[in-house]
Design an enzyme around this catalytic site. Structure first.
Site, mmCIF file in Angstrom:
data_model
loop_
_atom_site.group_PDB
_atom_site.id
_atom_site.type_symbol
_atom_site.label_atom_id
_atom_site.label_comp_id
_atom_site.label_asym_id
_atom_site.label_seq_id
_atom_site.Cartn_x
_atom_site.Cartn_y
_atom_site.Cartn_z
ATOM 1 C CB SER A 143 -0.866 0.013 1.261
ATOM 2 O OG SER A 143 -1.425 1.295 1.469
ATOM 3 C CE1 TYR A 156 -3.450 -2.246 5.476
ATOM 4 C CE2 TYR A 156 -3.612 0.104 4.986
ATOM 5 C CZ TYR A 156 -3.656 -1.215 4.563
ATOM 6 O OH TYR A 156 -3.908 -1.515 3.247
HETATM 7 P P1 NAP Z 1 -11.332 -6.450 0.477
HETATM 8 O O1 NAP Z 1 -12.262 -6.115 -0.635
HETATM 9 O O2 NAP Z 1 -11.780 -6.300 1.888
HETATM 10 O O3 NAP Z 1 -10.764 -7.914 0.235
HETATM 11 C C1 NAP Z 1 -9.941 -8.540 1.181
HETATM 12 C C2 NAP Z 1 -9.783 -9.998 0.807
HETATM 13 O O4 NAP Z 1 -8.988 -10.618 1.831
HETATM 14 C C3 NAP Z 1 -11.108 -10.709 0.744
HETATM 15 O O5 NAP Z 1 -11.103 -11.624 -0.308
HETATM 16 C C4 NAP Z 1 -11.185 -11.443 2.083
HETATM 17 O O6 NAP Z 1 -11.960 -12.620 1.891
HETATM 18 C C5 NAP Z 1 -9.711 -11.764 2.317
HETATM 19 N N1 NAP Z 1 -9.410 -11.992 3.711
HETATM 20 C C6 NAP Z 1 -9.598 -11.142 4.754
HETATM 21 N N2 NAP Z 1 -9.261 -11.726 5.900
HETATM 22 C C7 NAP Z 1 -8.846 -12.981 5.587
HETATM 23 C C8 NAP Z 1 -8.367 -14.087 6.336
HETATM 24 N N3 NAP Z 1 -8.263 -14.039 7.672
HETATM 25 N N4 NAP Z 1 -8.041 -15.230 5.687
HETATM 26 C C9 NAP Z 1 -8.162 -15.320 4.343
HETATM 27 N N5 NAP Z 1 -8.593 -14.293 3.579
HETATM 28 C C10 NAP Z 1 -8.935 -13.150 4.196
HETATM 29 O O7 NAP Z 1 -10.017 -5.536 0.403
HETATM 30 P P2 NAP Z 1 -9.088 -5.153 -0.851
HETATM 31 O O8 NAP Z 1 -9.128 -3.682 -0.977
HETATM 32 O O9 NAP Z 1 -9.365 -5.990 -2.018
HETATM 33 O O10 NAP Z 1 -7.678 -5.520 -0.203
HETATM 34 C C11 NAP Z 1 -6.756 -6.392 -0.822
HETATM 35 C C12 NAP Z 1 -5.355 -5.941 -0.435
HETATM 36 O O11 NAP Z 1 -5.136 -4.623 -0.950
HETATM 37 C C13 NAP Z 1 -5.109 -5.857 1.068
HETATM 38 O O12 NAP Z 1 -3.832 -6.399 1.349
HETATM 39 C C14 NAP Z 1 -5.126 -4.365 1.353
HETATM 40 O O13 NAP Z 1 -4.327 -4.024 2.453
HETATM 41 C C15 NAP Z 1 -4.552 -3.826 0.053
HETATM 42 N N6 NAP Z 1 -4.857 -2.423 -0.223
HETATM 43 C C16 NAP Z 1 -6.156 -2.003 -0.354
HETATM 44 C C17 NAP Z 1 -6.399 -0.650 -0.594
HETATM 45 C C18 NAP Z 1 -7.795 -0.109 -0.744
HETATM 46 O O14 NAP Z 1 -7.949 1.132 -0.702
HETATM 47 N N7 NAP Z 1 -8.799 -0.936 -0.928
HETATM 48 C C19 NAP Z 1 -5.321 0.251 -0.736
HETATM 49 C C20 NAP Z 1 -4.036 -0.230 -0.599
HETATM 50 C C21 NAP Z 1 -3.802 -1.563 -0.356
HETATM 51 P P3 NAP Z 1 -12.850 -13.361 2.992
HETATM 52 O O15 NAP Z 1 -13.539 -12.319 3.805
HETATM 53 O O16 NAP Z 1 -13.744 -14.226 2.157
HETATM 54 O O17 NAP Z 1 -11.858 -14.175 3.790
#
Ligand code: NAP
Length: 296
Positions: A143, A156
């Site tokens: 991130s 985070y």
């Molecule tokens: P998201 O829509 O909340 O998706 C998160 C994914 O992680 C879901 O598939 C969730 O699936 C899975 N997950 C969460 N806890 C888990 C666990 N204990 N075991 C296995 N799977 C788990 O969020 P996203 O934005 O796509 O995030 C993906 C990555 O991008 C993360 O690493 C986040 O830090 C990074 N990121 C996001 C942003 C943003 O603004 N969205 C910005 C920078 C970086 P289940 O709930 O089905 O387990």
């Protein structure tokens, strides 16, 4: 893996929704078979059925809570044993936006366990197999808070700084062994990530949030271009190049037997005369850690 698949299989964590689900879509269209990992089995199965139908690729699901030891071990075993796996996308992650002291310690533990520990263990499961086969790609979703920890919750940010540092180290040690390594540093991306922190991305200022589709497509262009670190939303890539060049230059200046002059107290002569360890820095750069230098 289907007989005609030269790309192999990509294992994607956090593939049930958000960024991980878009990686699944894009990698299937690029010809990868998939293993999709997350907790929500129904969502995984729905995505797998759609992608199989639309792309003809083999798409398996692996229901796992990566914060549960037994589940994590299950995924590690697949990475150890499935010879078809050529790519690991370490994407599963959670965030927080609360100030440090207002953050529940249980949340802090959960953040570190998922964003740091599980990512590290999966990397340790995949990397040796990739080295043995002389090829493999590891994509770590970090991130922008990795380099801007003041932006959201500090823990985070610290977990993502860890991911970035680990990526640099993986590149340093494993790129020469046939591995492709990439850290992706998204800024605000339109996913449920934000709702889970209690703050919808819809409340962020206009023009500051990217769609997950655009973010992943840009990150894959960065991968194709051979980038180690991809910042999909940074308009001027030279800013990163200069930042990274400054870090690397400074890394050559750390090893000296005496404190820097600005830290010497008046009248006190340093116990050893200043001398530099430029050879240590040089050997570290070249990939050989100088055994005489203990920097732990
Ligand atoms: P998201 O829509 O909340 O998706 C998160 C994914 O992680 C879901 O598939 C969730 O699936 C899975 N997950 C969460 N806890 C888990 C666990 N204990 N075991 C296995 N799977 C788990 O969020 P996203 O934005 O796509 O995030 C993906 C990555 O991008 C993360 O690493 C986040 O830090 C990074 N990121 C996001 C942003 C943003 O603004 N969205 C910005 C920078 C970086 P289940 O709930 O089905 O387990």
């Amino acid at each position: 893996m289907s007989a005609t698949n030269a790309k192999g299989t990509a294992l994607i964590t956090g593939a049930s929704m958000g960024i991980g689900a878009i990686y699944a879509d894009r990698l299937a269209r690029r010809g990868y078979d998939l293993i999709l990992v997350a907790r929500n089995e129904a969502r995984l199965n729905e995505l797998a059925a759609r992608l199989k139908g639309e792309t003809g690729r083999s798409v398996k699901t692996l229901q796992a809570d990566l914060n549960e030891k037994a589940d994590l071990a299950k995924v590690e075993q697949v990475l150890h044993e499935d010879q078809a796996i050529t790519m690991l996308v370490n994407n599963a992650g959670i965030g927080a936006v609360t100030p440090l002291l207002a953050t529940d310690l249980a949340k802090v533990d959960e953040l570190i366990a998922l964003n740091v520990t599980s990512l590290t263990r999966l990397t340790y499961a995949a990397a040796p197999a990739f080295v043995t086969r002389g090829r493999g790609t590891i994509i770590n979703i970090a991130s922008i808070v990795a380099i801007s920890p003041e932006t959201l919750n500090g823990v985070y940010g610290a977990t993502k700084a860890y991911v970035l540092a680990l990526t640099h180290s993986l590149q340093h040690e494993l790129a020469g062994k046939g591995l492709r390594i990439q850290a992706v540093l998204p800024a605000a991306t339109a996913t449920d990530f934000w709702d889970k922190t209690g703050h919808s991305y819809q409340n962020l200022p206009d023009g500051t949030v990217m769609s997950a589709e655009d973010m992943v497509d840009a990150a894959l262009v960065g991968l194709d271009q051979g980038e180690l670190v991809t910042l999909p939303s940074l308009p001027d890539g030279d800013e990163w190049t200069r930042f990274e060049a400054a870090r690397r230059t400074m890394s050559e200046h750390f090893f000296h037997s005496a404190p820097a002059r600005r830290y010497t107290t008046a009248g006190r002569v340093p116990s050893t005369s200043p001398s530099s360890f430029s050879s240590a820095a040089a050997s570290t750069r070249s990939g050989v850690v100088n055994p005489s230098v203990n920097v732990s």
